[in-house]
Scaffold this motif. Sequence first.
Motif, PDB file in Angstrom:
ATOM      1  N   ILE A  43       0.882  -3.893 -12.762  1.00 57.08           N
ATOM      2  CA  ILE A  43       1.479  -4.126 -14.086  1.00 57.08           C
ATOM      3  C   ILE A  43       2.567  -3.098 -14.376  1.00 57.08           C
ATOM      4  O   ILE A  43       3.630  -3.437 -14.881  1.00 57.08           O
ATOM      5  CB  ILE A  43       0.402  -4.104 -15.200  1.00 57.08           C
ATOM      6  N   GLY A  44       2.296  -1.810 -14.069  1.00 56.62           N
ATOM      7  CA  GLY A  44       3.324  -0.802 -14.268  1.00 56.62           C
ATOM      8  C   GLY A  44       2.789   0.497 -14.834  1.00 56.62           C
ATOM      9  O   GLY A  44       1.618   0.606 -15.213  1.00 56.62           O
ATOM     10  N   VAL A  45       3.670   1.504 -14.890  1.00 56.16           N
ATOM     11  CA  VAL A  45       3.282   2.835 -15.349  1.00 56.16           C
ATOM     12  C   VAL A  45       2.892   2.819 -16.821  1.00 56.16           C
ATOM     13  O   VAL A  45       1.985   3.533 -17.247  1.00 56.16           O
ATOM     14  CB  VAL A  45       4.430   3.840 -15.098  1.00 56.16           C
ATOM     15  N   GLN A  46       3.561   1.997 -17.629  1.00 58.09           N
ATOM     16  CA  GLN A  46       3.199   1.931 -19.049  1.00 58.09           C
ATOM     17  C   GLN A  46       1.781   1.401 -19.227  1.00 58.09           C
ATOM     18  O   GLN A  46       1.030   1.889 -20.070  1.00 58.09           O
ATOM     19  CB  GLN A  46       4.191   1.048 -19.813  1.00 58.09           C
ATOM     20  N   ILE A 183      -6.458 -10.018 -13.505  1.00 59.84           N
ATOM     21  CA  ILE A 183      -5.118  -9.458 -13.713  1.00 59.84           C
ATOM     22  C   ILE A 183      -4.054 -10.282 -12.987  1.00 59.84           C
ATOM     23  O   ILE A 183      -3.044 -10.667 -13.589  1.00 59.84           O
ATOM     24  CB  ILE A 183      -5.066  -7.985 -13.249  1.00 59.84           C
ATOM     25  N   LEU A 184      -4.281 -10.562 -11.706  1.00 63.87           N
ATOM     26  CA  LEU A 184      -3.246 -11.224 -10.919  1.00 63.87           C
ATOM     27  C   LEU A 184      -3.261 -12.743 -11.086  1.00 63.87           C
ATOM     28  O   LEU A 184      -2.213 -13.375 -11.220  1.00 63.87           O
ATOM     29  CB  LEU A 184      -3.398 -10.856  -9.445  1.00 63.87           C
ATOM     30  N   TRP A 185      -4.444 -13.357 -11.057  1.00 63.23           N
ATOM     31  CA  TRP A 185      -4.518 -14.814 -11.127  1.00 63.23           C
ATOM     32  C   TRP A 185      -4.418 -15.331 -12.558  1.00 63.23           C
ATOM     33  O   TRP A 185      -3.693 -16.275 -12.841  1.00 63.23           O
ATOM     34  CB  TRP A 185      -5.822 -15.308 -10.494  1.00 63.23           C
ATOM     35  N   PHE A 186      -5.176 -14.700 -13.465  1.00 61.24           N
ATOM     36  CA  PHE A 186      -5.217 -15.192 -14.841  1.00 61.24           C
ATOM     37  C   PHE A 186      -4.210 -14.502 -15.746  1.00 61.24           C
ATOM     38  O   PHE A 186      -4.009 -14.926 -16.890  1.00 61.24           O
ATOM     39  CB  PHE A 186      -6.614 -15.032 -15.431  1.00 61.24           C
ATOM     40  N   GLY A 187      -3.568 -13.418 -15.267  1.00 56.09           N
ATOM     41  CA  GLY A 187      -2.559 -12.724 -16.059  1.00 56.09           C
ATOM     42  C   GLY A 187      -3.090 -12.140 -17.354  1.00 56.09           C
ATOM     43  O   GLY A 187      -2.395 -12.134 -18.376  1.00 56.09           O
TER      44      GLY A 187
END
Length: 446
Positions: A43-46, A183-187
């Motif tokens: 997702i990222g650093v934030q 996280i990856l499949w269902f966002g």
Amino acid sequence: MTHDMTTGSPMRLIVMFTIPLLIGNVFQQLYSMADTVIVGRTIGVQALAAVGATGPLCFLVLGFFFGFSSGVTVVTAQRFGAKDARGVRRSIAMATMLCAAISAAATIGSVILTGPLLRLMNTPEDIFDGSYAYLVVIFIGIGATVFYNLISGIIRALGDSRTPLIFLIIASILNIALDFIFILWFGMGVAGAAWATVISQLASGVWCLRFARRKYSQFQLKRQDWRFDWNFAWEHLRIALPMAFQFSITAIGVIVMQTVLNTFGSTAVAAFTAAAKIDQLAVQPGFSIGIAIATYAAQNYGAGLYRRIREGVNKCSLLSTVFAILMGAAVIVFCPQFTRLFVGDGHPEVIPLVRTYMLTNGSCYVILGLLFVYRNALQGIGRAFVPMMAGASELVVRTVAAPVLGGAIGYVGVCLSNPLAWIGATIPLAIAYFWVIRRLTGRCIG
């Protein structure tokens, strides 16, 4: 099987009890790290900072329940050491009733106060929504966390540290799988990581209970075991409440530290988050030795074998010191490699901040290891008030050191507040332990 820790070589018993605990605690930290690594890398650093900013509040609430569930099972271990089978069953029933009542009330209050507390902590706006989403799910799942901690605590009180390990490993694998799915499949973002943690802990608790009911006669409770007795409840609460408040008092100091840290921006928060996860994994040997000495001390206290408690604590102190030196050196030397696990290669500005944390904290692991030993030994023999006051000492030191040093020397000052707090807690714990053990061994039977 259950293990009687009142006979045999103290060092061998403690080491054999510690090994499954250490493996289990490492797995627990790994699946906690899995949330952070997957969030930071996908997702990222934030998002990493958003999860990290929730740490102190999670510690405040979940730490309370970890302390509470550990405290009520001290009585279970004492009754087991005294060979009181009915007392063990009654203790299990009482611990269950007390944990159920207090976790139900806390779930409602925690969810309601999540937003105001994050605002009070100066949570940066760019990570506020993520922090809020993560925390609400974690607090909804308080019951699952308490359930697992209680069942595993009861089993450890009976001298078995292996059974909780088996189900914790299974839950760890499940947690990592659910992280990717949510996280990856269902966002689902950071909330997905939180749901993965809650579901995994609930599954681990259910599996652990089903197995324990088949394996241990102590879990075959009778109707009369569920009769509520205020005097017996107080026997549990007088140990459990100070242990619970000790964690929460310590957590308040961490919240103050996080509040100061938040003023340095989301990059500093992300670095501190990554460093704290590495730190939590590195201190697991000392933490596991502490849990082992609590069960060992409780069983031997129930049997009246006070000199045996002293022998075990002395050997645990030496063992903890050796591990502290080794782990401290490892996190300092391999700091860059560990950091890249969380943020990858695209954020080199994070690495120096993580190194600062590891230098200030890793060099003081010996102090933290002794803190674990003395605190858990006192709690195991039912002296929970001094550990609570030592937690208050941690609070005072962190509350003063974090804003004062943070304002004077910046980020490094916030990092220094941790080892200073450890020193502030270890001194009264050591004094209290040696005073209590001297009094006990003066009138002991073995």
